[in-house]
Design an enzyme around this catalytic site. Structure first.
Site, PDB file in Angstrom:
ATOM      1  N   ASP A 103       0.836  -1.206   0.000  1.00 14.52           N
ATOM      2  CA  ASP A 103       0.000   0.000   0.000  1.00 14.52           C
ATOM      3  C   ASP A 103       0.870   1.256   0.000  1.00 14.52           C
ATOM      4  O   ASP A 103       0.368   2.358  -0.177  1.00 14.52           O
ATOM      5  CB  ASP A 103      -0.911  -0.002   1.245  1.00 14.52           C
ATOM      6  CG  ASP A 103      -1.845   1.204   1.282  1.00 14.52           C
ATOM      7  OD1 ASP A 103      -2.484   1.490   0.242  1.00 14.52           O
ATOM      8  OD2 ASP A 103      -1.933   1.878   2.327  1.00 14.52           O
ATOM      9  N   HIS A 127      -1.597   3.934  -1.119  1.00 10.75           N
ATOM     10  CA  HIS A 127      -1.505   4.461   0.256  1.00 10.75           C
ATOM     11  C   HIS A 127      -2.899   4.843   0.796  1.00 10.75           C
ATOM     12  O   HIS A 127      -3.151   5.999   1.144  1.00 10.75           O
ATOM     13  CB  HIS A 127      -0.562   5.674   0.300  1.00 10.75           C
ATOM     14  CG  HIS A 127      -0.059   5.976   1.685  1.00 10.75           C
ATOM     15  ND1 HIS A 127       1.153   6.558   1.928  1.00 10.75           N
ATOM     16  CD2 HIS A 127      -0.621   5.787   2.911  1.00 10.75           C
ATOM     17  CE1 HIS A 127       1.325   6.715   3.240  1.00 10.75           C
ATOM     18  NE2 HIS A 127       0.250   6.251   3.851  1.00 10.75           N
ATOM     19  N   ILE A 128      -3.760   3.807   0.858  1.00  8.65           N
ATOM     20  CA  ILE A 128      -5.137   4.074   1.286  1.00  8.65           C
ATOM     21  C   ILE A 128      -5.469   3.402   2.623  1.00  8.65           C
ATOM     22  O   ILE A 128      -6.643   3.262   2.966  1.00  8.65           O
ATOM     23  CB  ILE A 128      -6.161   3.613   0.205  1.00  8.65           C
ATOM     24  CG1 ILE A 128      -5.935   2.141  -0.181  1.00  8.65           C
ATOM     25  CG2 ILE A 128      -6.097   4.524  -1.013  1.00  8.65           C
ATOM     26  CD1 ILE A 128      -7.045   1.535  -1.035  1.00  8.65           C
ATOM     27  N   GLY A 129      -4.431   2.999   3.373  1.00 10.42           N
ATOM     28  CA  GLY A 129      -4.676   2.301   4.645  1.00 10.42           C
ATOM     29  C   GLY A 129      -5.653   3.035   5.555  1.00 10.42           C
ATOM     30  O   GLY A 129      -6.550   2.436   6.142  1.00 10.42           O
ATOM     31  N   ALA A 130      -5.465   4.340   5.677  1.00 13.71           N
ATOM     32  CA  ALA A 130      -6.319   5.109   6.594  1.00 13.71           C
ATOM     33  C   ALA A 130      -7.457   5.802   5.852  1.00 13.71           C
ATOM     34  O   ALA A 130      -8.188   6.599   6.451  1.00 13.71           O
ATOM     35  CB  ALA A 130      -5.476   6.132   7.329  1.00 13.71           C
ATOM     36  N   GLU A 157       6.374   8.199  -3.482  1.00 17.28           N
ATOM     37  CA  GLU A 157       4.935   8.250  -3.768  1.00 17.28           C
ATOM     38  C   GLU A 157       4.587   9.550  -4.465  1.00 17.28           C
ATOM     39  O   GLU A 157       5.050  10.608  -4.017  1.00 17.28           O
ATOM     40  CB  GLU A 157       4.127   8.107  -2.469  1.00 17.28           C
ATOM     41  CG  GLU A 157       4.249   6.725  -1.865  1.00 17.28           C
ATOM     42  CD  GLU A 157       3.444   6.533  -0.562  1.00 17.28           C
ATOM     43  OE1 GLU A 157       2.772   7.482  -0.132  1.00 17.28           O
ATOM     44  OE2 GLU A 157       3.516   5.440   0.003  1.00 17.28           O
TER      45      GLU A 157
HETATM   46  C1  MLT Z   1      -0.845   7.581   8.530  1.00 23.29           C
HETATM   47  O1  MLT Z   1       0.333   7.652   8.859  1.00 23.29           O
HETATM   48  O2  MLT Z   1      -1.751   7.969   9.271  1.00 23.29           O
HETATM   49  C2  MLT Z   1      -1.215   6.991   7.222  1.00 23.29           C
HETATM   50  O3  MLT Z   1      -0.153   6.645   6.447  1.00 23.29           O
HETATM   51  C3  MLT Z   1      -2.307   7.646   6.517  1.00 23.29           C
HETATM   52  C4  MLT Z   1      -2.079   8.927   5.810  1.00 23.29           C
HETATM   53  O4  MLT Z   1      -1.483   9.833   6.327  1.00 23.29           O
HETATM   54  O5  MLT Z   1      -2.559   9.050   4.700  1.00 23.29           O
END
Ligand code: MLT
Length: 303
Positions: free
Chosen positions: A251, A277-280, A256
């Site tokens: 992810d 990078h869509i984890g959150a 990036e």
């Molecule tokens: C984070 O560190 O909270 C995550 O990678 C999510 C983000 O900032 O997009």
């Protein structure tokens, strides 16, 4: 009036909470480095997500800066040492997105084990690739969790529910129910899947490299929803090509968006599944992240 600038997207409800305070003078247009640097001398509270790089240079310009609010977990985009030197508080929301990231980690694991992404692409292209897409079960396999913080723990709980054996490495955690704590070498040796949930620091940068991959089981699957920089992606690329690593589910990337030559060739490999990078990036996580951060900022400002 306290000058607050929100430089990356913030949940609407959290933004409305900020707006509800008459003491705050608020702006929210995303500014690139030069324009943000020019605005810095006026700002007392700067709110960012991961896109804005809060460098020492930027912090030096923040003559009135009191708080840097990070709507999320990772602080690798903020020069925390520079902020500390100037007495600037750095606030983040460590637990707010843990469930979302853990769920995506499972999605990535299942996608790698069961070829979900490839099956989708083939069908959209009119291909019935049923015979080529034999996968395997997670049940009975060993998952190695590197970093047993809030996210790692949520991943471990879900893995146990899937009938996996879970081992974990975390220098700060001595026990967690249902999980065997091991050293890194043991984790590499016994794991069928390895998932990373560590911050990006000098110690974790490129911790997955040619040497550590050599210690892993042949055919291991590596999942990364933490930070791209913890993996040496050149080493991972080579291990995916020679099939030492059966698949990677990513992810996050060291660069990036991952559109430079190395990342492009990595993404082209058939044994890589990837998300941007869509984890959150869920409704629930962003709501919790936004609310928690704004409440912490109010507390710090005493409003
Ligand atoms: C984070 O560190 O909270 C995550 O990678 C999510 C983000 O900032 O997009």
């Amino acid at each position: 009036m306290i000058r607050v600038h929100v430089n990356d997207p913030l949940d609407q409800e959290a933004f409305n909470l900020l707006k509800s305070k008459s003491q705050l003078d608020l702006s929210s247009e995303h500014l690139e480095k030069d324009k943000l640097t020019t605005l810095m001398p006026q700002i007392e509270v700067l709110i960012v997500r991961s896109a804005t790089k809060v460098t020492r240079e930027l912090i030096e310009e923040g003559k009135k800066l009191k708080i840097i609010g990070r709507a999320g977990v990772g602080l690798d985009n903020i020069d925390v040492a520079a902020a500390k030197e100037k007495g600037i508080k750095v606030l983040n929301t460590p637990g707010a997105s843990a469930i979302s990231v853990a769920e995506l980690t499972f999605g990535l694991m299942l996608s790698a084990a069961r070829h979900i992404a490839r099956g989708t692409i083939d069908l959209k292209n009119g291909l019935w690739s049923k015979k080529e897409l034999e996968g395997f079960e997670l049940f009975g396999k060993t998952l190695g969790v590197i970093g047993l913080g809030m996210i790692g723990k949520e991943v471990a709980k879900r893995a146990i529910a899937f009938g996996m054996t879970v081992v974990a490495y975390d220098p700060l955690v001595s026990s967690f129910e249902g999980v065997k704590m091991v050293n890194l070498d043991e984790l590499y040796t016994v794991s069928d899947f390895i998932t990373l949930h560590v911050p990006l620091t000098e110690n974790t940068k490129h911790m997955i490299n040619t040497q550590s991959i050599a210690k892993m089981k042949n055919g291991v699957i590596i999942v990364n929803a933490s930070r791209g920089g913890v993996i040496d992606e050149e080493a991972l690329y080579n291990a995916l090509v020679n099939k030492k690593v059966a698949a990677a589910a990513l992810d996050v990337f060291e660069v990036e968006p991952p559109f430079d030559d190395l990342r492009k060739k990595l993404l082209q490999l058939p044994n890589v599944v990837a998300t941007p990078h869509i984890g959150a990036s869920t409704f629930e996580a962003q709501q919790k992240v936004g609310r928690e951060l704004v409440e912490r900022i109010f507390k710090e400002l005493g409003i």
